[in-house]
Enzyme design. Sequence first.
Site, PDB file in Angstrom:
ATOM      1  N   ARG A 101       0.818  -1.200   0.000  1.00  0.00           N
ATOM      2  CA  ARG A 101       0.000   0.000   0.000  1.00  0.00           C
ATOM      3  C   ARG A 101       0.854   1.253   0.000  1.00  0.00           C
ATOM      4  NH1 ARG A 101      -3.536   1.406   5.210  1.00  0.00           N
ATOM      5  NH2 ARG A 101      -1.644   2.482   5.836  1.00  0.00           N
ATOM      6  N   CYS A 120       0.115   5.543   0.672  1.00  0.00           N
ATOM      7  CA  CYS A 120      -0.869   6.520   1.138  1.00  0.00           C
ATOM      8  C   CYS A 120      -0.235   7.893   1.016  1.00  0.00           C
ATOM      9  CB  CYS A 120      -1.269   6.238   2.578  1.00  0.00           C
ATOM     10  SG  CYS A 120      -2.541   7.364   3.210  1.00  0.00           S
TER      11      CYS A 120
END
Length: 127
Positions: free
Chosen positions: A104, A106
Amino acid sequence: MSAISTSQAPAAIGPYVQGVDLGSLVFTSGQIPLNPATGEMATDIAQQTRQSLENVQAIIEASGLQVADIVKTTIFVKDLNHFSQVNAVYEAFFREHHAAFPARSCVEVARLPKDAGVEIEAMAVRR
């Protein structure tokens, strides 16, 4: 390559598709937290995160895959001060689906479509 389209996620608001199925890989377009049934958006960042994840899920499932097949996500947030709230909802979502956490990224952005607080995109693999 085939486009993915489902009424279970918001329709594209521009010249793009909800997702693309390449056979072994599925990519979703970024999903803002629009409720596909009402077109409305919650104001609370936790609810927005959940709705964005559910929209991603709908596109992934329309391709015949499931949340557990997601291998990478990118989260765009308007305010990184909301990171802990976004993170808590994100963690709960993947645990609820008995899925391993994907890779991930962000990042904080200046603005998102329709002034959303969060946008999430995903990549899934057909095993």
